[in-house]
Enzyme design. Structure first.
Site, PDB file in Angstrom:
ATOM      1  CD  GLU A  86      -3.167   0.570   0.221  1.00  0.00           C
ATOM      2  OE1 GLU A  86      -3.840   1.480  -0.309  1.00  0.00           O
ATOM      3  OE2 GLU A  86      -3.365  -0.635   0.005  1.00  0.00           O
ATOM      4  CE  LYS A  89      -4.555   1.556  -4.495  1.00  0.00           C
ATOM      5  NZ  LYS A  89      -5.678   1.069  -3.675  1.00  0.00           N
ATOM      6  CG  ASP A 125      -6.989  -0.005  -7.042  1.00  0.00           C
ATOM      7  OD1 ASP A 125      -7.876  -0.487  -7.767  1.00  0.00           O
ATOM      8  OD2 ASP A 125      -7.221   0.435  -5.904  1.00  0.00           O
ATOM      9  CE  LYS A 178     -14.691   2.118  -5.455  1.00  0.00           C
ATOM     10  NZ  LYS A 178     -15.054   2.747  -4.162  1.00  0.00           N
ATOM     11  CB  THR A 202       2.283 -18.980  -3.667  1.00  0.00           C
ATOM     12  OG1 THR A 202       1.554 -18.109  -4.540  1.00  0.00           O
ATOM     13  CG2 THR A 202       2.722 -20.201  -4.456  1.00  0.00           C
ATOM     14  CD  GLU A 250     -12.913  -5.715   1.323  1.00  0.00           C
ATOM     15  OE1 GLU A 250     -14.169  -5.685   1.310  1.00  0.00           O
ATOM     16  OE2 GLU A 250     -12.210  -4.699   1.445  1.00  0.00           O
ATOM     17  CG  HIS A 270     -14.651  -0.186   2.959  1.00  0.00           C
ATOM     18  ND1 HIS A 270     -15.251  -1.406   3.171  1.00  0.00           N
ATOM     19  CD2 HIS A 270     -13.541  -0.440   2.223  1.00  0.00           C
ATOM     20  CE1 HIS A 270     -14.540  -2.359   2.578  1.00  0.00           C
ATOM     21  NE2 HIS A 270     -13.496  -1.794   2.003  1.00  0.00           N
TER      22      HIS A 270
END
Length: 408
Positions: free
Chosen positions: A107, A110, A144, A177, A207, A219, A290
């Site tokens: 993250e 990103k 993303d 998105k 893996t 999720e 979220h």
């Protein structure tokens, strides 16, 4: 004798002058309306990297034409280490020349800078605008980044997603998105730009480290709590087995649970996304988990994975729902127990009142000035509220801390 002048009425000499038609005095506004059909496929498949399987070679291409002989493939270092040789052998077997780009995972990477690295690679590759879909092979962060780059480069390039993490298979890789983090905020820059297709192969999960399996299971638990009670029952009964077998179906019971869980999770998510793909309606059941998690996740990055932050959010709002009488104490305790059995946290030192209040305030801005906070009502249904108070949040956080201390 000189010719007499002709009459102005004589058609042989009359000239017609067409003057521009004046616009109506009242016209100062024009409404432009257009519609764009959006269609993409999410395909649950197997043996994706077997050269005998041409699914990936043809993905995102015109079925009438032969697939192009070039691809730009973007992946991440972990995936390249684990699957790079098989990916290279696959494209070589199909006569496809590949331009590779390998990005750092996580993250914290990103970023806009990562998007620009993709753009520079596309530019140097000389990629055409329609014929050579970009292929993204990696987790939700990677898909993303690539999706956002493709949405901006020449105002849109086709791309194909091959998610390799559980969170990518059931969430990040299957929606429309894209986004990257900016200014310390989660997905502050992004677009709605679906892929041509997403190819979901559970074999990649073999893996995946246990923590990242739990990350994706968060999720799936989200979908179960607000949309699908039978899915919750599956997780409650088979969750530890799914983690132990990494969704590979090593036992008959595990094979059934893996197949049914993935189908219900993907189908539930897409059924919720499809009628509201551009989020014209800001009350979204899949926003459950979220509301507090974006700020929590970014504040303690990289200590929390995305799904772990979502789990903390779900635990908090489960307790709030129980305090409001929307869930029984028995249902509350079942939800918390299932989350923990899936390897997820239900409290964390970051869940301080000041940070939670900041997180809720940021969510209100994101949801256009209202909380639009999804809370579970029973298991498998949801209600939206706009009157959550700071006292409720502090009380729920305190309950989870005390529960954690008593379980220590």
């Amino acid at each position: 004798m000189p010719e007499a002048p002709r009459s102005p009425r004589d058609s042989s000499t009359r000239r017609t002058v067409t003057l521009p038609r004046p616009l109506p005095a009242q016209r100062t506004t024009w409404a432009v309306r257009a519609e764009q059909a959006v269609e993409y496929d999410v395909v649950l498949t197997s043996d994706l990297l077997d050269p005998a399987n041409d699914t990936l070679a043809h993905a995102g291409t015109d079925p009438v034409l032969a697939p192009p002989a070039r691809r730009c493939v973007v992946t991440e270092r972990t995936v390249q280490r684990l699957y790079g040789d098989r990916l290279s052998a696959y494209f070589l077997a199909h006569g496809i020349d590949v331009r590779w780009l390998v990005l750092d995972p996580g993250e914290q990477n990103k970023t806009v800078e990562a998007v620009l690295r993709v753009v520079d690679t596309l530019d140097s590759h000389g990629i055409p605008r329609r014929r050579e879909p970009v292929v993204a092979v990696g987790g939700g962060v990677l898909t993303d980044i690539v999706g956002f780059a493709c949405s901006t480069y020449r105002r849109g390039l086709p791309h194909v997603r091959v998610p390799t993490t559980l969170i990518g298979l059931v969430d990040a890789g299957i929606g429309a998105k894209t986004g990257v983090n900016h200014g310390g905020s989660k997905n502050r820059l992004g677009s709605y730009f679906p892929p041509r297709c997403t190819l979901v192969d559970p074999a990649f999960l073999a893996t995946l480290p246990p923590r990242h399996l739990s990350n994706g299971l968060a999720e799936i638990l989200k979908i179960a709590l607000v949309l699908d009670r039978p899915l919750f029952d599956l997780l409650e009964t088979h969750g530890p087995l799914l983690r132990a077998e990494r969704f590979q179906g090593a036992s008959p019971q595990g094979a059934y649970a893996a197949d049914e869980t993935l189908r219900r999770a993907i189908g539930g998510m897409l059924a919720e996304l499809e009628p509201n793909l551009w989020e014209d309606r800001l009350e979204r059941a899949v926003d459950y988990g979220h509301s507090f998690s974006p700020v929590l996740e970014m504040r303690v990055l990289p200590a929390l994975l995305h799904g772990e932050a979502v789990a903390l959010d779900m635990a908090l709002t489960t307790v709030i729902a129980c305090d409001r009488g929307l869930l029984t104490t028995g249902q509350r305790d079942r939800v918390l127990a299932v989350a923990e059995a899936l390897g997820l946290p239900v409290t964390h030192d970051a869940c301080r009142p000041d940070l939670l209040e900041q997180a809720l305030a940021d969510t209100v801005r994101h949801r256009d000035g209202r909380q639009r906070l999804p809370l579970p009502t029973d298991i498998g249904s949801v209600r939206f509220v706009n009157d959550l108070t700071g006292d409720e949040v502090r009380s729920a956080a305190a309950f989870l801390r005390e529960r954690g201390n008593s379980h220590a």
